[in-house]
Design a protein around this motif. Structure first.
Motif, PDB file in Angstrom:
ATOM      1  N   PRO A   1       0.803  -1.144  -0.056  1.00 24.90           N
ATOM      2  CA  PRO A   1      -0.100  -0.146  -0.103  1.00 24.90           C
ATOM      3  C   PRO A   1       0.880   1.503  -0.034  1.00 24.90           C
ATOM      4  CG  PRO A   1      -0.698  -1.385   1.618  1.00 24.90           C
ATOM      5  CD  PRO A   1       0.537  -2.157   1.307  1.00 24.90           C
ATOM      6  N   ALA A   2       1.841   1.185   0.656  1.00 28.24           N
ATOM      7  CA  ALA A   2       2.679   2.498   0.789  1.00 28.24           C
ATOM      8  C   ALA A   2       3.637   2.531  -0.602  1.00 28.24           C
ATOM      9  CB  ALA A   2       3.993   2.286   1.919  1.00 28.24           C
ATOM     10  N   VAL A   3       3.846   1.665  -1.093  1.00 31.11           N
ATOM     11  CA  VAL A   3       4.444   1.693  -2.697  1.00 31.11           C
ATOM     12  C   VAL A   3       3.520   2.199  -3.433  1.00 31.11           C
ATOM     13  CG1 VAL A   3       5.519   0.129  -4.410  1.00 31.11           C
ATOM     14  CG2 VAL A   3       6.427  -0.224  -1.909  1.00 31.11           C
ATOM     15  N   ALA A   4       2.315   1.652  -3.688  1.00 31.05           N
ATOM     16  CA  ALA A   4       1.373   2.142  -4.505  1.00 31.05           C
ATOM     17  C   ALA A   4       1.406   3.844  -4.359  1.00 31.05           C
ATOM     18  CB  ALA A   4       0.038   1.602  -4.260  1.00 31.05           C
ATOM     19  N   ALA A   5       1.161   4.290  -2.990  1.00 31.30           N
ATOM     20  CA  ALA A   5       0.861   5.393  -2.804  1.00 31.30           C
ATOM     21  C   ALA A   5       2.148   6.477  -3.331  1.00 31.30           C
ATOM     22  CB  ALA A   5       0.541   5.822  -1.363  1.00 31.30           C
ATOM     23  N   LEU A   6       3.160   5.873  -2.975  1.00 30.59           N
ATOM     24  CA  LEU A   6       4.581   6.385  -3.485  1.00 30.59           C
ATOM     25  C   LEU A   6       4.470   6.667  -4.692  1.00 30.59           C
ATOM     26  CD1 LEU A   6       7.397   7.351  -2.768  1.00 30.59           C
ATOM     27  CD2 LEU A   6       8.254   4.983  -2.793  1.00 30.59           C
ATOM     28  N   THR A   7       4.375   5.570  -5.572  1.00 30.71           N
ATOM     29  CA  THR A   7       4.361   5.648  -7.313  1.00 30.71           C
ATOM     30  C   THR A   7       3.206   6.749  -7.632  1.00 30.71           C
ATOM     31  OG1 THR A   7       4.663   3.248  -7.243  1.00 30.71           O
ATOM     32  CG2 THR A   7       3.953   4.323  -9.177  1.00 30.71           C
ATOM     33  N   ALA A   8       2.259   6.987  -7.093  1.00 31.63           N
ATOM     34  CA  ALA A   8       1.373   7.816  -7.320  1.00 31.63           C
ATOM     35  C   ALA A   8       1.732   9.335  -7.152  1.00 31.63           C
ATOM     36  CB  ALA A   8       0.075   7.800  -6.659  1.00 31.63           C
ATOM     37  N   LEU A   9       2.451   9.401  -5.916  1.00 28.55           N
ATOM     38  CA  LEU A   9       3.133  10.843  -5.441  1.00 28.55           C
ATOM     39  C   LEU A   9       4.127  10.885  -6.331  1.00 28.55           C
ATOM     40  CD1 LEU A   9       2.665  10.193  -1.682  1.00 28.55           C
ATOM     41  CD2 LEU A   9       1.629  12.215  -2.962  1.00 28.55           C
ATOM     42  N   LEU A  10       5.092  10.289  -6.688  1.00 30.32           N
ATOM     43  CA  LEU A  10       6.399  10.296  -7.282  1.00 30.32           C
ATOM     44  C   LEU A  10       5.781  10.840  -8.790  1.00 30.32           C
ATOM     45  CD1 LEU A  10       9.312  10.480  -7.540  1.00 30.32           C
ATOM     46  CD2 LEU A  10       9.178   7.956  -8.298  1.00 30.32           C
ATOM     47  N   GLY A  11       4.873  10.190  -9.494  1.00 28.64           N
ATOM     48  CA  GLY A  11       4.454  10.371 -10.745  1.00 28.64           C
ATOM     49  C   GLY A  11       3.714  11.855 -10.854  1.00 28.64           C
ATOM     50  N   ALA A  12       2.993  12.417  -9.652  1.00 32.26           N
ATOM     51  CA  ALA A  12       2.507  13.808  -9.752  1.00 32.26           C
ATOM     52  C   ALA A  12       3.726  14.539  -9.582  1.00 32.26           C
ATOM     53  CB  ALA A  12       1.798  13.864  -8.487  1.00 32.26           C
ATOM     54  N   ARG A  13       4.733  14.473  -8.896  1.00 30.58           N
ATOM     55  CA  ARG A  13       5.979  15.117  -8.708  1.00 30.58           C
ATOM     56  C   ARG A  13       6.773  15.343  -9.935  1.00 30.58           C
ATOM     57  NH1 ARG A  13       9.369  17.610  -9.811  1.00 30.58           N
ATOM     58  NH2 ARG A  13      10.942  18.739  -8.627  1.00 30.58           N
ATOM     59  N   LEU A  14       6.687  14.424 -10.773  1.00 31.53           N
ATOM     60  CA  LEU A  14       7.534  14.437 -12.214  1.00 31.53           C
ATOM     61  C   LEU A  14       6.962  14.870 -13.169  1.00 31.53           C
ATOM     62  CD1 LEU A  14       9.311  10.803 -11.787  1.00 31.53           C
ATOM     63  CD2 LEU A  14      10.222  13.105 -11.170  1.00 31.53           C
ATOM     64  N   LYS A  15       5.612  15.256 -13.069  1.00 35.91           N
ATOM     65  CA  LYS A  15       4.863  15.808 -14.327  1.00 35.91           C
ATOM     66  C   LYS A  15       5.501  17.046 -14.953  1.00 35.91           C
ATOM     67  CE  LYS A  15      -0.069  14.358 -13.952  1.00 35.91           C
ATOM     68  NZ  LYS A  15      -1.528  14.944 -13.655  1.00 35.91           N
TER      69      LYS A  15
END
Length: 335
Positions: free
Chosen positions: A14-28
Motif C-alpha cells: 500500500p505504501a509503495v502504491a501511494a509512493l508511485t502516485a506521489l512520485l508520478g505527480a512530482r515528475l509531471k
C-alpha cells in the motif's frame, strides 16, 4: 526469496502504491514538458514537495526495506526493469526516432536503480522530514541532469519532440489506397502502435492479421523492433506500415545515418516476405529506393496523400530535399 522478505515486501505494497502516485505527480513537470525543456540547465535542488516527503517519512520503515530489496535485485530486478521500461516509453512518446539499443536500455535501468539507491540512503540518513526533503531535492536535481545528459548525447543539445500520431483504421487504409475487403491474408502491420487498432479492426472483419511494434502488449501483437523481426519468405499477402517503417527509413536516410542501410536491408526482407501477388503498402513513399526496384519483379503504385496528412516532418523533408514524399506507395510482388 525468503519468506520474511516476501512478507516485508507484501506489507509495503500500500505504501509503495501511494509512493508511485506521489512520485508520478512530482515528475509531471518533467514528463509533460518538452525534451528541450528537460535539457535546460536546472536548479541545484529540485523540491520534492511536502506530500511526497511526508509519505516517505511516515512509512520510512517499510519503504526502506522495500527500496533495499529493489536495490539488491539489481538492474534486472522488477523495480529497475519497470522504471527502465517506463523511461523508454516516455522518451519514445517524445521523440519516436530516438534510437535505444541494448546499451541505452541498460543505462536507463541503471538510472532507475540509482534513484532507488539514493532514496534509500536519504531515508536512512535523514534526521527529520525537513532534512529528508533537502536531501531528496539534491538527488532529484542530479537525476534530472543525468536524464538530460542521456537525451543530449543521443539527440544533441537542442532536442526536438517528434511524437507519434494516432489514426483511425479507416483513415490508415484510405491513405494507403487499400480496402479491407480486398486485402490478401495474412496481413502484417509493421509499427501497429500500442493499441494495434488497425489489426484489431481487420480481425473483427475476418482477416488473419498480425501486428508488430516495439511496445505493443502481447495480447495485441508481437513486441519487437521491426529491424529484428523475422519476416520470412513468401509469407504475407499484405504488409502495411502507415507512418511507421518508411517514415523512420526516410528520417535515417535524410540524416545520413548508418542505420539507413539497415532499414534498406530490412525493406528488401519485407519485399521477399511477400507471397506472389502480395503487396507492401506504406506511407510516406520512398522514391530514392523505389527507383531501384527490378520492374520484372515488382510493380509500384503511388497514392497521393491528402494535404492534411502531410506531417510537419514530411513537409520539411520535401522542402529540404525536393523529393516527392507526399504519397503512399504500394509495391506488388509480381513473381
Amino acid at each position: 526469496m525468503p519468506s520474511d522478505h516476501a512478507e516485508t515486501t507484501a506489507d509495503a505494497e500500500p505504501a509503495v502504491a501511494a509512493l508511485t502516485a506521489l512520485l508520478g505527480a512530482r515528475l509531471k513537470p518533467w514528463t509533460e514538458g518538452s525534451l528541450a525543456t528537460l535539457c535546460e540547465a536546472g536548479p541545484a535542488r529540485e523540491d520534492p514537495g511536502e506530500p511526497l516527503c511526508a509519505h516517505l517519512w511516515r512509512h520510512r520503515s517499510e519503504l526502506s526495506s522495500w527500496l533495499q530489496a529493489a536495490q539488491d535485485a539489481g538492474a534486472a530486478g522488477p523495480v529497475a526493469t519497470a522504471m527502465r521500461d517506463w523511461l523508454r516509453r516516455w522518451l519514445w512518446s517524445k521523440n519516436q526516432f530516438l534510437a535505444l539499443d541494448q546499451g541505452s536500455t541498460a543505462q536507463l535501468a541503471a538510472l532507475g536503480l540509482r534513484l532507488v539507491g539514493d532514496a534509500r540512503v536519504a531515508l536512512a540518513a535523514a534526521l527529520d522530514q525537513a532534512d529528508l526533503r533537502a536531501r531528496l531535492g539534491e538527488r532529484l536535481a542530479a537525476h534530472r541532469a543525468a536524464l538530460a545528459g542521456f537525451v543530449r548525447t543521443r539527440l544533441g543539445d537542442q532536442p526536438r519532440d517528434v511524437a507519434c500520431g494516432h489514426y483511425s483504421p479507416a483513415l490508415q487504409l484510405e491513405v494507403l489506397g487499400l480496402a479491407d475487403t480486398t486485402l490478401a491474408d495474412p496481413v502484417l502491420d509493421i509499427g501497429c502502435g500500442v493499441g494495434a487498432e488497425l489489426v484489431m479492426a481487420l480481425r473483427a472483419r475476418g482477416h488473419d492479421a498480425r501486428g508488430i511494434d516495439r511496445d505493443v502488449p502481447a495480447k495485441l501483437g508481437t513486441s519487437v523492433d521491426w529491424l529484428r523481426f523475422v519476416y520470412g519468405v513468401d509469407r504475407w499477402g499484405t504488409v502495411i506500415s502507415h507512418l511507421g517503417f518508411s517514415l523512420h527509413f526516410l528520417h535515417h536516410h535524410l540524416s545520413g545515418q548508418p542505420s539507413a542501410y539497415t532499414h534498406a536491408e530490412v525493406y528488401m526482407q519485407v519485399l521477399r516476405s511477400l507471397a506472389p501477388g502480395g503487396v507492401f503498402a506504406y506511407a510516406p513513399g520512398l522514391p530514392f529506393i523505389e527507383a531501384m526496384l527490378p520492374r520484372d519483379r515488382y510493380r509500384l503504385t503511388r497514392v497521393p496523400l491528402p494535404a492534411a496528412h502531410l506531417t510537419p516532418t514530411l513537409r520539411r523533408a520535401q522542402l529540404e530535399t525536393g523529393l516527392a514524399l507526399g504519397q503512399a506507395s504500394q509495391i506488388r510482388r509480381l513473381v
